[in-house]
Design a protein around this motif. Structure first.
Motif, PDB file in Angstrom:
ATOM      1  N   ASN A  67       0.819  -1.210   0.000  1.00  0.00           N
ATOM      2  CA  ASN A  67       0.000   0.000   0.000  1.00  0.00           C
ATOM      3  C   ASN A  67       0.858   1.268   0.000  1.00  0.00           C
ATOM      4  O   ASN A  67       0.500   2.256  -0.641  1.00  0.00           O
ATOM      5  CB  ASN A  67      -0.969  -0.010   1.173  1.00  0.00           C
ATOM      6  CG  ASN A  67      -2.104  -0.984   0.954  1.00  0.00           C
ATOM      7  OD1 ASN A  67      -2.689  -1.030  -0.124  1.00  0.00           O
ATOM      8  ND2 ASN A  67      -2.410  -1.784   1.947  1.00  0.00           N
TER       9      ASN A  67
ATOM     10  N   THR B 239       2.027   1.906  -3.602  1.00  0.00           N
ATOM     11  CA  THR B 239       0.947   2.481  -4.419  1.00  0.00           C
ATOM     12  C   THR B 239       0.687   3.942  -4.064  1.00  0.00           C
ATOM     13  O   THR B 239       0.626   4.800  -4.940  1.00  0.00           O
ATOM     14  CB  THR B 239      -0.349   1.666  -4.229  1.00  0.00           C
ATOM     15  OG1 THR B 239      -0.093   0.318  -4.613  1.00  0.00           O
ATOM     16  CG2 THR B 239      -1.483   2.238  -5.051  1.00  0.00           C
ATOM     17  N   GLU B 240       0.529   4.221  -2.778  1.00  0.00           N
ATOM     18  CA  GLU B 240       0.176   5.574  -2.352  1.00  0.00           C
ATOM     19  C   GLU B 240       1.307   6.576  -2.580  1.00  0.00           C
ATOM     20  O   GLU B 240       1.057   7.722  -2.957  1.00  0.00           O
ATOM     21  CB  GLU B 240      -0.248   5.575  -0.877  1.00  0.00           C
ATOM     22  CG  GLU B 240      -1.547   4.837  -0.610  1.00  0.00           C
ATOM     23  CD  GLU B 240      -2.757   5.454  -1.298  1.00  0.00           C
ATOM     24  OE1 GLU B 240      -2.775   6.670  -1.527  1.00  0.00           O
ATOM     25  OE2 GLU B 240      -3.697   4.697  -1.587  1.00  0.00           O
TER      26      GLU B 240
ATOM     27  N   GLU C 239      -6.307  -5.107   5.927  1.00  0.00           N
ATOM     28  CA  GLU C 239      -6.196  -4.549   4.575  1.00  0.00           C
ATOM     29  C   GLU C 239      -6.626  -3.082   4.554  1.00  0.00           C
ATOM     30  O   GLU C 239      -5.927  -2.233   4.021  1.00  0.00           O
ATOM     31  CB  GLU C 239      -7.037  -5.367   3.590  1.00  0.00           C
ATOM     32  CG  GLU C 239      -7.049  -4.817   2.180  1.00  0.00           C
ATOM     33  CD  GLU C 239      -5.676  -4.806   1.529  1.00  0.00           C
ATOM     34  OE1 GLU C 239      -5.392  -3.845   0.780  1.00  0.00           O
ATOM     35  OE2 GLU C 239      -4.896  -5.731   1.759  1.00  0.00           O
ATOM     36  N   LYS C 240      -7.760  -2.784   5.167  1.00  0.00           N
ATOM     37  CA  LYS C 240      -8.253  -1.404   5.190  1.00  0.00           C
ATOM     38  C   LYS C 240      -7.336  -0.523   6.031  1.00  0.00           C
ATOM     39  O   LYS C 240      -7.006   0.594   5.645  1.00  0.00           O
ATOM     40  CB  LYS C 240      -9.675  -1.357   5.723  1.00  0.00           C
ATOM     41  CG  LYS C 240     -10.250   0.047   5.750  1.00  0.00           C
ATOM     42  CD  LYS C 240     -11.733   0.037   5.961  1.00  0.00           C
ATOM     43  CE  LYS C 240     -12.357   1.393   6.038  1.00  0.00           C
ATOM     44  NZ  LYS C 240     -11.765   2.477   5.333  1.00  0.00           N
TER      45      LYS C 240
ATOM     46  N   SER D 184      -4.087  -0.896   6.726  1.00  0.00           N
ATOM     47  CA  SER D 184      -2.793  -0.642   6.079  1.00  0.00           C
ATOM     48  C   SER D 184      -2.946   0.339   4.916  1.00  0.00           C
ATOM     49  O   SER D 184      -2.080   1.186   4.698  1.00  0.00           O
ATOM     50  CB  SER D 184      -2.153  -1.945   5.606  1.00  0.00           C
ATOM     51  OG  SER D 184      -2.888  -2.519   4.548  1.00  0.00           O
ATOM     52  N   ARG D 185      -4.046   0.255   4.195  1.00  0.00           N
ATOM     53  CA  ARG D 185      -4.296   1.193   3.091  1.00  0.00           C
ATOM     54  C   ARG D 185      -4.479   2.611   3.632  1.00  0.00           C
ATOM     55  O   ARG D 185      -3.914   3.575   3.095  1.00  0.00           O
ATOM     56  CB  ARG D 185      -5.521   0.750   2.291  1.00  0.00           C
ATOM     57  CG  ARG D 185      -5.749   1.551   1.028  1.00  0.00           C
ATOM     58  CD  ARG D 185      -6.913   1.037   0.198  1.00  0.00           C
ATOM     59  NE  ARG D 185      -8.127   0.848   0.972  1.00  0.00           N
ATOM     60  CZ  ARG D 185      -8.696  -0.334   1.221  1.00  0.00           C
ATOM     61  NH1 ARG D 185      -8.188  -1.432   0.746  1.00  0.00           N
ATOM     62  NH2 ARG D 185      -9.795  -0.409   1.938  1.00  0.00           N
ATOM     63  N   ASP D 186      -5.214   2.752   4.725  1.00  0.00           N
ATOM     64  CA  ASP D 186      -5.438   4.076   5.307  1.00  0.00           C
ATOM     65  C   ASP D 186      -4.148   4.661   5.894  1.00  0.00           C
ATOM     66  O   ASP D 186      -3.891   5.857   5.764  1.00  0.00           O
ATOM     67  CB  ASP D 186      -6.526   4.016   6.382  1.00  0.00           C
ATOM     68  CG  ASP D 186      -7.909   3.772   5.792  1.00  0.00           C
ATOM     69  OD1 ASP D 186      -8.071   3.876   4.555  1.00  0.00           O
ATOM     70  OD2 ASP D 186      -8.832   3.470   6.570  1.00  0.00           O
TER      71      ASP D 186
ATOM     72  N   ARG E 110      -2.015   5.768   2.934  1.00  0.00           N
ATOM     73  CA  ARG E 110      -2.575   6.972   2.317  1.00  0.00           C
ATOM     74  C   ARG E 110      -2.290   8.210   3.167  1.00  0.00           C
ATOM     75  O   ARG E 110      -1.857   9.246   2.665  1.00  0.00           O
ATOM     76  CB  ARG E 110      -4.082   6.803   2.114  1.00  0.00           C
ATOM     77  CG  ARG E 110      -4.736   7.966   1.373  1.00  0.00           C
ATOM     78  CD  ARG E 110      -6.187   7.667   1.030  1.00  0.00           C
ATOM     79  NE  ARG E 110      -6.208   6.566   0.081  1.00  0.00           N
ATOM     80  CZ  ARG E 110      -7.088   5.555   0.120  1.00  0.00           C
ATOM     81  NH1 ARG E 110      -8.009   5.504   1.045  1.00  0.00           N
ATOM     82  NH2 ARG E 110      -7.029   4.594  -0.783  1.00  0.00           N
TER      83      ARG E 110
END
Length: 160
Positions: A53, A56-57, A128-129, A131-133, A136
């Motif tokens: 993540n 990507t971010e 998953e949510k 780590s993405r947050d 970001r």
């Protein structure tokens, strides 16, 4: 062979060939473009998700992610930490300790600190949510810090 050509060839052969100079390390945060993602803690599953993540971010924020530290302007690493209040009311569920990651951006050769940020995590959410947050939020903080650095350096400051 003409004497001028012979002299030029002798000069080239006689002068020592210097290796190509390594790119200069950034002296300002806004000069960082290439980032290597280093150590992110010891939880393998979480680290793998966070690394994906972050890649990507950070790319979305305009940074280039490189695989080798030697190719990077800076290395991003993180240490998982938490805070606990030791002097106060007894532990209760409304005042849980904060779990957070302390992210650091350092120079690859000297390890000098360029930037750091604390990102609080909420581990009760799906990994998953979460780590993405975290990725970001971190990439936004870093991009904002780079813009602030560029503003402080002024329009005539050396760029990357």
């Amino acid at each position: 062979m003409s004497p001028a050509l012979l002299a030029a060839l002798l000069c080239l052969h006689a002068s020592p060939q210097e290796p190509a100079a390594a790119p200069a390390e950034p002296s300002f945060l806004h000069q960082v473009r290439r980032i290597h993602i280093g150590a992110l803690g010891d939880n393998r599953d979480w680290t793998k998700l966070l690394r994906q993540n972050l890649r990507t971010e950070l790319q979305t924020a305009g940074f280039q992610i490189v695989d080798q530290p030697s190719e990077a302007d800076a290395i991003l690493s993180a240490d998982p930490e938490f805070t606990i209040t030791v002097d106060g009311d007894q532990w209760d569920w409304d005042h849980k300790p904060d779990d957070y990651y302390l992210f650091k951006l350092t120079l690859p050769t000297t390890g000098a600190l360029l930037w750091k940020a604390k990102v609080i995590t909420r581990l009760e959410r799906p990994e998953e949510k979460e780590s993405r947050d975290v990725a970001r939020l971190l990439s936004r903080k870093l991009a904002a810090a780079c813009r602030k650095s560029a503003g402080k350096a002024g329009p005539n400051a050396p760029g990357p």
